[in-house]
Scaffold this motif. Structure first.
Motif, PDB file in Angstrom:
ATOM      1  N   ASN A   3       5.441 -31.720   8.317  1.00  0.00           N
ATOM      2  CA  ASN A   3       4.400 -32.295   7.460  1.00  0.00           C
ATOM      3  C   ASN A   3       4.966 -32.727   6.113  1.00  0.00           C
ATOM      4  O   ASN A   3       4.624 -33.782   5.591  1.00  0.00           O
ATOM      5  N   ASN A   4       5.830 -31.865   5.566  1.00  0.00           N
ATOM      6  CA  ASN A   4       6.475 -32.197   4.294  1.00  0.00           C
ATOM      7  C   ASN A   4       7.195 -33.528   4.384  1.00  0.00           C
ATOM      8  O   ASN A   4       7.094 -34.364   3.499  1.00  0.00           O
ATOM      9  N   HIS A   5       7.947 -33.677   5.475  1.00  0.00           N
ATOM     10  CA  HIS A   5       8.726 -34.901   5.607  1.00  0.00           C
ATOM     11  C   HIS A   5       7.820 -36.106   5.807  1.00  0.00           C
ATOM     12  O   HIS A   5       8.106 -37.188   5.303  1.00  0.00           O
ATOM     13  N   ALA A   6       6.710 -35.924   6.512  1.00  0.00           N
ATOM     14  CA  ALA A   6       5.758 -37.029   6.677  1.00  0.00           C
ATOM     15  C   ALA A   6       5.222 -37.469   5.318  1.00  0.00           C
ATOM     16  O   ALA A   6       5.203 -38.670   5.012  1.00  0.00           O
ATOM     17  N   SER A   7       4.840 -36.516   4.448  1.00  0.00           N
ATOM     18  CA  SER A   7       4.330 -36.967   3.141  1.00  0.00           C
ATOM     19  C   SER A   7       5.449 -37.504   2.255  1.00  0.00           C
ATOM     20  O   SER A   7       5.212 -38.388   1.432  1.00  0.00           O
ATOM     21  N   LEU A   8       6.650 -36.994   2.453  1.00  0.00           N
ATOM     22  CA  LEU A   8       7.784 -37.550   1.707  1.00  0.00           C
ATOM     23  C   LEU A   8       7.987 -39.021   2.085  1.00  0.00           C
ATOM     24  O   LEU A   8       8.149 -39.885   1.215  1.00  0.00           O
ATOM     25  N   LEU A   9       7.943 -39.308   3.395  1.00  0.00           N
ATOM     26  CA  LEU A   9       8.136 -40.693   3.849  1.00  0.00           C
ATOM     27  C   LEU A   9       7.047 -41.599   3.293  1.00  0.00           C
ATOM     28  O   LEU A   9       7.316 -42.730   2.888  1.00  0.00           O
ATOM     29  N   LYS A  10       5.829 -41.091   3.256  1.00  0.00           N
ATOM     30  CA  LYS A  10       4.722 -41.873   2.721  1.00  0.00           C
ATOM     31  C   LYS A  10       4.993 -42.234   1.243  1.00  0.00           C
ATOM     32  O   LYS A  10       4.823 -43.379   0.822  1.00  0.00           O
ATOM     33  N   ARG A  11       5.436 -41.241   0.474  1.00  0.00           N
ATOM     34  CA  ARG A  11       5.763 -41.501  -0.934  1.00  0.00           C
ATOM     35  C   ARG A  11       6.884 -42.520  -1.057  1.00  0.00           C
ATOM     36  O   ARG A  11       6.860 -43.394  -1.930  1.00  0.00           O
ATOM     37  N   LEU A  12       7.897 -42.382  -0.197  1.00  0.00           N
ATOM     38  CA  LEU A  12       9.024 -43.312  -0.258  1.00  0.00           C
ATOM     39  C   LEU A  12       8.563 -44.730   0.066  1.00  0.00           C
ATOM     40  O   LEU A  12       8.910 -45.680  -0.637  1.00  0.00           O
ATOM     41  N   LYS A  26      17.724 -46.430  -6.253  1.00  0.00           N
ATOM     42  CA  LYS A  26      17.313 -45.677  -7.445  1.00  0.00           C
ATOM     43  C   LYS A  26      15.878 -45.174  -7.310  1.00  0.00           C
ATOM     44  O   LYS A  26      15.547 -44.076  -7.752  1.00  0.00           O
ATOM     45  N   ARG A  27      15.031 -46.022  -6.689  1.00  0.00           N
ATOM     46  CA  ARG A  27      13.646 -45.581  -6.477  1.00  0.00           C
ATOM     47  C   ARG A  27      13.615 -44.422  -5.477  1.00  0.00           C
ATOM     48  O   ARG A  27      12.874 -43.466  -5.639  1.00  0.00           O
ATOM     49  N   PHE A  28      14.491 -44.513  -4.456  1.00  0.00           N
ATOM     50  CA  PHE A  28      14.623 -43.453  -3.455  1.00  0.00           C
ATOM     51  C   PHE A  28      14.976 -42.139  -4.165  1.00  0.00           C
ATOM     52  O   PHE A  28      14.326 -41.091  -3.962  1.00  0.00           O
ATOM     53  N   VAL A  29      15.962 -42.194  -5.050  1.00  0.00           N
ATOM     54  CA  VAL A  29      16.414 -41.008  -5.798  1.00  0.00           C
ATOM     55  C   VAL A  29      15.255 -40.412  -6.614  1.00  0.00           C
ATOM     56  O   VAL A  29      15.022 -39.197  -6.597  1.00  0.00           O
ATOM     57  N   SER A  30      14.503 -41.293  -7.300  1.00  0.00           N
ATOM     58  CA  SER A  30      13.402 -40.792  -8.144  1.00  0.00           C
ATOM     59  C   SER A  30      12.348 -40.070  -7.327  1.00  0.00           C
ATOM     60  O   SER A  30      11.821 -39.033  -7.735  1.00  0.00           O
ATOM     61  N   VAL A  31      12.024 -40.643  -6.155  1.00  0.00           N
ATOM     62  CA  VAL A  31      10.993 -40.023  -5.313  1.00  0.00           C
ATOM     63  C   VAL A  31      11.436 -38.627  -4.862  1.00  0.00           C
ATOM     64  O   VAL A  31      10.665 -37.663  -4.914  1.00  0.00           O
ATOM     65  N   ILE A  32      12.696 -38.509  -4.438  1.00  0.00           N
ATOM     66  CA  ILE A  32      13.196 -37.203  -3.978  1.00  0.00           C
ATOM     67  C   ILE A  32      13.131 -36.190  -5.131  1.00  0.00           C
ATOM     68  O   ILE A  32      12.639 -35.069  -4.969  1.00  0.00           O
ATOM     69  N   LYS A  33      13.598 -36.593  -6.312  1.00  0.00           N
ATOM     70  CA  LYS A  33      13.625 -35.667  -7.441  1.00  0.00           C
ATOM     71  C   LYS A  33      12.211 -35.248  -7.865  1.00  0.00           C
ATOM     72  O   LYS A  33      11.979 -34.091  -8.216  1.00  0.00           O
ATOM     73  N   GLU A  34      11.291 -36.199  -7.807  1.00  0.00           N
ATOM     74  CA  GLU A  34       9.897 -35.885  -8.129  1.00  0.00           C
ATOM     75  C   GLU A  34       9.317 -34.896  -7.108  1.00  0.00           C
ATOM     76  O   GLU A  34       8.614 -33.952  -7.461  1.00  0.00           O
ATOM     77  N   ALA A  35       9.637 -35.122  -5.830  1.00  0.00           N
ATOM     78  CA  ALA A  35       9.130 -34.242  -4.768  1.00  0.00           C
ATOM     79  C   ALA A  35       9.652 -32.815  -4.945  1.00  0.00           C
ATOM     80  O   ALA A  35       8.965 -31.843  -4.640  1.00  0.00           O
ATOM     81  N   VAL A  36      10.874 -32.694  -5.450  1.00  0.00           N
ATOM     82  CA  VAL A  36      11.442 -31.364  -5.699  1.00  0.00           C
ATOM     83  C   VAL A  36      10.710 -30.706  -6.872  1.00  0.00           C
ATOM     84  O   VAL A  36      10.287 -29.556  -6.786  1.00  0.00           O
ATOM     85  N   ARG A  37      10.523 -31.499  -7.956  1.00  0.00           N
ATOM     86  CA  ARG A  37       9.844 -30.951  -9.140  1.00  0.00           C
ATOM     87  C   ARG A  37       8.445 -30.455  -8.808  1.00  0.00           C
ATOM     88  O   ARG A  37       7.983 -29.461  -9.329  1.00  0.00           O
ATOM     89  N   GLU A  38       7.778 -31.207  -7.904  1.00  0.00           N
ATOM     90  CA  GLU A  38       6.403 -30.846  -7.558  1.00  0.00           C
ATOM     91  C   GLU A  38       6.322 -29.788  -6.455  1.00  0.00           C
ATOM     92  O   GLU A  38       5.238 -29.375  -6.064  1.00  0.00           O
ATOM     93  N   LEU A  40       7.124 -30.156  -3.270  1.00  0.00           N
ATOM     94  CA  LEU A  40       6.945 -30.679  -1.908  1.00  0.00           C
ATOM     95  C   LEU A  40       8.212 -30.415  -1.094  1.00  0.00           C
ATOM     96  O   LEU A  40       8.160 -30.070   0.082  1.00  0.00           O
ATOM     97  N   LEU A  41       9.350 -30.578  -1.754  1.00  0.00           N
ATOM     98  CA  LEU A  41      10.626 -30.212  -1.129  1.00  0.00           C
ATOM     99  C   LEU A  41      11.126 -28.953  -1.812  1.00  0.00           C
ATOM    100  O   LEU A  41      11.107 -28.861  -3.045  1.00  0.00           O
ATOM    101  N   THR A  42      11.581 -27.990  -1.004  1.00  0.00           N
ATOM    102  CA  THR A  42      11.999 -26.722  -1.616  1.00  0.00           C
ATOM    103  C   THR A  42      13.491 -26.481  -1.394  1.00  0.00           C
ATOM    104  O   THR A  42      14.124 -27.136  -0.567  1.00  0.00           O
ATOM    105  N   HIS A  43      13.982 -25.533  -2.163  1.00  0.00           N
ATOM    106  CA  HIS A  43      15.407 -25.220  -2.123  1.00  0.00           C
ATOM    107  C   HIS A  43      15.891 -24.953  -0.692  1.00  0.00           C
ATOM    108  O   HIS A  43      15.253 -24.235   0.056  1.00  0.00           O
ATOM    109  N   GLU A  44      17.005 -25.541  -0.342  1.00  0.00           N
ATOM    110  CA  GLU A  44      17.675 -25.373   0.966  1.00  0.00           C
ATOM    111  C   GLU A  44      16.979 -26.110   2.105  1.00  0.00           C
ATOM    112  O   GLU A  44      17.405 -25.998   3.249  1.00  0.00           O
ATOM    113  N   GLU A  45      15.904 -26.842   1.804  1.00  0.00           N
ATOM    114  CA  GLU A  45      15.252 -27.627   2.849  1.00  0.00           C
ATOM    115  C   GLU A  45      16.209 -28.733   3.319  1.00  0.00           C
ATOM    116  O   GLU A  45      16.922 -29.334   2.524  1.00  0.00           O
ATOM    117  N   ILE A  46      16.212 -28.979   4.625  1.00  0.00           N
ATOM    118  CA  ILE A  46      17.104 -30.006   5.175  1.00  0.00           C
ATOM    119  C   ILE A  46      16.362 -31.337   5.266  1.00  0.00           C
ATOM    120  O   ILE A  46      15.265 -31.412   5.834  1.00  0.00           O
TER     121      ILE A  46
END
Lengths: 247, 247
Positions: A3-12, A26-38, A40-46
């Protein structure tokens, strides 16, 4: 796909199709970093693989690779053969290396900062005297600071240094260990004690933490190369930001 | 004298004057241990001195000394010259010494116990395979246990061991490391990663914790003396009971 990855793809998808002039990677990088801050993506997630991202988003594998390389250089992911790309949102701190947090942060491409909240000459109490092998009441500097990484308050550190090791306390900048080295003192960490607890109100005043985040408490004694007690420190570190390594 | 110490003295007075036949020093010991269990005395708290106890309670200094010696032998206090007697309610665990918790507990006069909740042969996933330098899907033993010290559940430990190192999994008793040594395998800890978080419901099922106590999460890789991966483990330890030492 989770589910996490599905919402990540939607954001991307949204970000990549917003018509801005910023390069895709660069936009790809920003989305990933934002998802971590919020969270949505957690430490050690693949993360999904290059092929998967490219297929799902209709962008080239070269773009995905460029984004991943940038994220790796910024210390936001780690990549290993056969294990893919993992989110790295925690700060890995070696318990033995006396590099100081600021230097460890720089090495991974993050921006460290220090705000000193106390730099006072005091008479040490019995407990600190014992740690530093001094007579109770001796002159020591009480140094207290808040550490920031990429503008987020991540830890509060309190330390005590015998007065004889500090010529002018105002010369101490972002890194205490840099100050020592400038004065030909090479700190060696002799012992670290690691425990954890919930933050109390005194700590919350300096570093406002979510209610469910414990702090790691690190008590360290640093010696000079000659074996004399140099600094006793107690650090209170956000447990969602730090992992400590002993090897 | 602190409030804590005032109520401690009240408890001691009551117990010492209750007319029982138990020797005074033993009653003294019981009161201190009960006060620690109930949180009236906390880790590293400094107790009043021999003279102070003797004066306040009207008992001889010899009785106080006997009680303190017994408490020290049971690992409930530590004594040091010039610093007095300190409560020791946390379990100090060296991150480097591969003695295993049970042996470290025995050395400090505490009673360790282990309840195995899983000892199964499984196919390892990619993450574990990487840690143990195996092909994904290889046979490994998944070992999970609850550790007790003096009958209190203090940690849950999960570990993975390549099947080749275990002849008969039923022969593993209270200590996995004792089993290894019996089979001429000497574990060496190569890396420890220490972090902290709040206990989740899966953990609460095994070890019921008060709501405000975080767990320390210790991830360790142990190698054989020849340098082959022997055990990857993740331990979840009550943070009010443990402190981890690296030196």
């Amino acid at each position: 796909m989770s589910n996490n990855h599905a919402s990540l793809l939607k954001r991307l998808e949204q970000s990549l199709s917003d018509g801005s002039r910023t390069p895709l990677y660069k936009r790809f990088v920003s989305v990933i970093k934002e998802a971590v801050r919020e969270g949505l993506l957690t430490h050690e997630e693949i993360l999904p693989g290059e092929r998967e991202f490219s297929h799902a988003l209709g962008i080239s594998r070269i773009t995905v690779r460029k984004a991943m390389t940038a994220l790796e250089m910024q210390g936001a992911v780690t990549r290993s053969r056969g294990y893919g790309t993992q989110i790295c949102s925690q700060f890995e701190y070696s318990l033995k290396e006396p590099k100081g947090l600021s230097q460890q942060a720089v090495l991974t491409g993050k921006k460290p900062d220090t705000v000193w909240i106390d730099k006072q000459l005091v008479h040490c109490d019995q407990g600190i005297a014992l740690k530093l092998d001094l007579e109770p009441g001796s002159d020591v500097y009480h140094l207290q600071r808040i550490r920031y990484v990429d503008q987020l308050a991540v830890s509060v550190e309190e330390s005590w240094v015998p007065a004889s090791f500090i010529v002018d306390v105002n010369d101490i900048g972002i890194s205490l260990y840099d100050y020592f080295r400038l004065h030909q003192i090479t700190p060696v960490i002799s012992q670290s004690r690691v425990s954890a607890r919930m933050p109390d109100s005194a700590l919350q005043k300096h570093i406002s933490l979510p209610d469910d985040i414990p702090v790691l408490v690190i008590k360290q004694l640093a010696l000079t190369a000659q074996g004399n007690p140099l600094e006793y420190s107690i650090s209170y570190c956000r447990s969602d930001m730090y992992v400590f390594i002993a090897e």
